[in-house]
Design a protein around this motif. Structure first.
Motif, PDB file in Angstrom:
ATOM      1  N   TYR A  94       0.828  -1.197   0.000  1.00 13.29           N
ATOM      2  CA  TYR A  94       0.000   0.000   0.000  1.00 13.29           C
ATOM      3  C   TYR A  94       0.865   1.250   0.000  1.00 13.29           C
ATOM      4  CZ  TYR A  94      -3.761  -3.101   1.539  1.00 13.29           C
ATOM      5  OH  TYR A  94      -4.687  -4.114   1.632  1.00 13.29           O
ATOM      6  N   CYS A  95       0.399   2.246  -0.705  1.00 11.16           N
ATOM      7  CA  CYS A  95       1.047   3.553  -0.717  1.00 11.16           C
ATOM      8  C   CYS A  95       0.264   4.483   0.206  1.00 11.16           C
ATOM      9  CB  CYS A  95       1.053   4.105  -2.141  1.00 11.16           C
ATOM     10  SG  CYS A  95       1.713   5.769  -2.295  1.00 11.16           S
ATOM     11  N   LYS A  96       1.000   5.202   1.016  1.00 10.58           N
ATOM     12  CA  LYS A  96       0.407   6.188   1.922  1.00 10.58           C
ATOM     13  C   LYS A  96       1.032   7.539   1.624  1.00 10.58           C
ATOM     14  CE  LYS A  96       0.661   7.345   6.831  1.00 10.58           C
ATOM     15  NZ  LYS A  96       1.119   6.829   8.157  1.00 10.58           N
ATOM     16  N   VAL A  97       0.177   8.534   1.464  1.00  6.79           N
ATOM     17  CA  VAL A  97       0.642   9.879   1.164  1.00  6.79           C
ATOM     18  C   VAL A  97       0.151  10.822   2.264  1.00  6.79           C
ATOM     19  CG1 VAL A  97       0.612  11.754  -0.504  1.00  6.79           C
ATOM     20  CG2 VAL A  97       0.584   9.397  -1.302  1.00  6.79           C
ATOM     21  N   ILE A  98       1.049  11.619   2.794  1.00  5.14           N
ATOM     22  CA  ILE A  98       0.705  12.578   3.838  1.00  5.14           C
ATOM     23  C   ILE A  98       0.769  13.971   3.233  1.00  5.14           C
ATOM     24  CG2 ILE A  98       1.268  13.466   6.130  1.00  5.14           C
ATOM     25  CD1 ILE A  98       2.671  10.728   6.616  1.00  5.14           C
ATOM     26  N   ILE A  99      -0.365  14.648   3.237  1.00 10.03           N
ATOM     27  CA  ILE A  99      -0.467  15.975   2.626  1.00 10.03           C
ATOM     28  C   ILE A  99      -1.028  16.940   3.662  1.00 10.03           C
ATOM     29  CG2 ILE A  99      -1.558  17.336   0.798  1.00 10.03           C
ATOM     30  CD1 ILE A  99      -1.750  14.695  -0.796  1.00 10.03           C
ATOM     31  N   LEU A 100      -0.193  17.866   4.062  1.00  8.91           N
ATOM     32  CA  LEU A 100      -0.594  18.881   5.045  1.00  8.91           C
ATOM     33  C   LEU A 100      -1.249  18.238   6.266  1.00  8.91           C
ATOM     34  CD1 LEU A 100      -2.014  21.581   2.587  1.00  8.91           C
ATOM     35  CD2 LEU A 100       0.260  21.438   3.629  1.00  8.91           C
ATOM     36  N   GLY A 101      -0.681  17.142   6.707  1.00  9.11           N
ATOM     37  CA  GLY A 101      -1.139  16.477   7.909  1.00  9.11           C
ATOM     38  C   GLY A 101      -2.237  15.448   7.717  1.00  9.11           C
ATOM     39  N   ASP A 102      -2.842  15.428   6.539  1.00  7.25           N
ATOM     40  CA  ASP A 102      -3.875  14.431   6.254  1.00  7.25           C
ATOM     41  C   ASP A 102      -3.264  13.233   5.545  1.00  7.25           C
ATOM     42  OD1 ASP A 102      -6.200  17.075   5.512  1.00  7.25           O
ATOM     43  OD2 ASP A 102      -5.978  15.910   7.356  1.00  7.25           O
ATOM     44  N   THR A 103      -3.855  12.066   5.789  1.00  4.79           N
ATOM     45  CA  THR A 103      -3.318  10.815   5.255  1.00  4.79           C
ATOM     46  C   THR A 103      -4.246  10.231   4.199  1.00  4.79           C
ATOM     47  OG1 THR A 103      -2.190  10.330   7.328  1.00  4.79           O
ATOM     48  CG2 THR A 103      -2.622   8.474   5.864  1.00  4.79           C
ATOM     49  N   TYR A 104      -3.643   9.788   3.108  1.00  7.95           N
ATOM     50  CA  TYR A 104      -4.401   9.187   2.012  1.00  7.95           C
ATOM     51  C   TYR A 104      -3.756   7.861   1.652  1.00  7.95           C
ATOM     52  CZ  TYR A 104      -6.074  13.959   1.728  1.00  7.95           C
ATOM     53  OH  TYR A 104      -6.601  15.195   2.037  1.00  7.95           O
ATOM     54  N   TRP A 105      -4.577   6.845   1.463  1.00 10.58           N
ATOM     55  CA  TRP A 105      -4.106   5.493   1.139  1.00 10.58           C
ATOM     56  C   TRP A 105      -4.590   5.082  -0.248  1.00 10.58           C
ATOM     57  CZ3 TRP A 105      -1.036   2.453   4.265  1.00 10.58           C
ATOM     58  CH2 TRP A 105      -0.893   2.839   5.605  1.00 10.58           C
ATOM     59  N   GLY A 106      -3.758   4.286  -0.904  1.00  3.61           N
ATOM     60  CA  GLY A 106      -4.190   3.639  -2.128  1.00  3.61           C
ATOM     61  C   GLY A 106      -4.892   2.332  -1.807  1.00  3.61           C
ATOM     62  N   GLN A 107      -5.355   1.664  -2.861  1.00  4.51           N
ATOM     63  CA  GLN A 107      -6.087   0.411  -2.689  1.00  4.51           C
ATOM     64  C   GLN A 107      -5.169  -0.789  -2.552  1.00  4.51           C
ATOM     65  OE1 GLN A 107      -9.542   0.105  -2.371  1.00  4.51           O
ATOM     66  NE2 GLN A 107      -9.229   2.290  -2.067  1.00  4.51           N
ATOM     67  N   GLY A 108      -3.904  -0.611  -2.875  1.00  2.00           N
ATOM     68  CA  GLY A 108      -2.950  -1.706  -2.731  1.00  2.00           C
ATOM     69  C   GLY A 108      -2.680  -2.436  -4.029  1.00  2.00           C
ATOM     70  N   THR A 109      -1.515  -3.048  -4.102  1.00  2.00           N
ATOM     71  CA  THR A 109      -1.137  -3.857  -5.253  1.00  2.00           C
ATOM     72  C   THR A 109      -0.503  -5.149  -4.730  1.00  2.00           C
ATOM     73  OG1 THR A 109       0.059  -3.845  -7.378  1.00  2.00           O
ATOM     74  CG2 THR A 109       1.136  -2.730  -5.525  1.00  2.00           C
ATOM     75  N   GLN A 110      -0.918  -6.271  -5.288  1.00  2.00           N
ATOM     76  CA  GLN A 110      -0.490  -7.575  -4.781  1.00  2.00           C
ATOM     77  C   GLN A 110       0.872  -7.964  -5.346  1.00  2.00           C
ATOM     78  OE1 GLN A 110      -2.138  -9.943  -2.610  1.00  2.00           O
ATOM     79  NE2 GLN A 110      -0.117 -10.923  -2.722  1.00  2.00           N
ATOM     80  N   VAL A 111       1.758  -8.337  -4.449  1.00  2.00           N
ATOM     81  CA  VAL A 111       3.058  -8.895  -4.830  1.00  2.00           C
ATOM     82  C   VAL A 111       3.110 -10.321  -4.293  1.00  2.00           C
ATOM     83  CG1 VAL A 111       5.550  -8.776  -4.511  1.00  2.00           C
ATOM     84  CG2 VAL A 111       4.228  -6.662  -4.833  1.00  2.00           C
TER      85      VAL A 111
END
Length: 115
Positions: A94-111
């Motif tokens: 999963y990718c997590k992005v922090i923008i101005l204190g807020d957190t956003y997640w992607g849906q994930g990619t299977q490895v």
């Protein structure tokens, strides 16, 4: 609305390499940090690697020396180069992005790493 999307996950033989990508889109005025997490079945989500706005990186001990995180700020993207993959690396990443204190997640990619 901010969206985060990962790509690059697939099945790979042990010892092989993969590169995961994550791109954040939408009304973004500044990205503080971008991180990769992974979650294997029955396990908690764990931090794999992170990179801050100043370029400082951190890597989990379990992947140090094998995984490399990088970032393209102009594209609001981060990448995870994974080398010498092991079956224990099998997980949803999963990718997590922090923008101005807020957190956003992607849906994930299977490895999936098979021996």
């Amino acid at each position: 609305q901010i969206q985060v999307e990962e790509s690059g996950g697939r099945q790979v033989r042990a010892g092989g390499s993969l590169e995961l990508s994550c791109i954040a889109s939408g009304r973004i005025f500044g990205v503080n940090a971008m991180e990769w997490y992974r979650q294997a079945p029955g396990n908690e989500r764990e931090l794999v690697a992170g990179i801050g706005s100043n370029g400082n990186t951190r890597i989990a001990a379990s992947v140090k020396g094998r995984f490399i995180i990088s970032r393209d700020s102009s594209r609001r993207a981060e990448y995870l180069q994974m080398n010498d993959l092991k079956p224990d690396d099998t997980a949803v990443y999963y990718c997590k992005v922090i923008i101005l204190g807020d957190t956003y997640w992607g849906q994930g990619t299977q490895v999936t790493v098979f021996s």
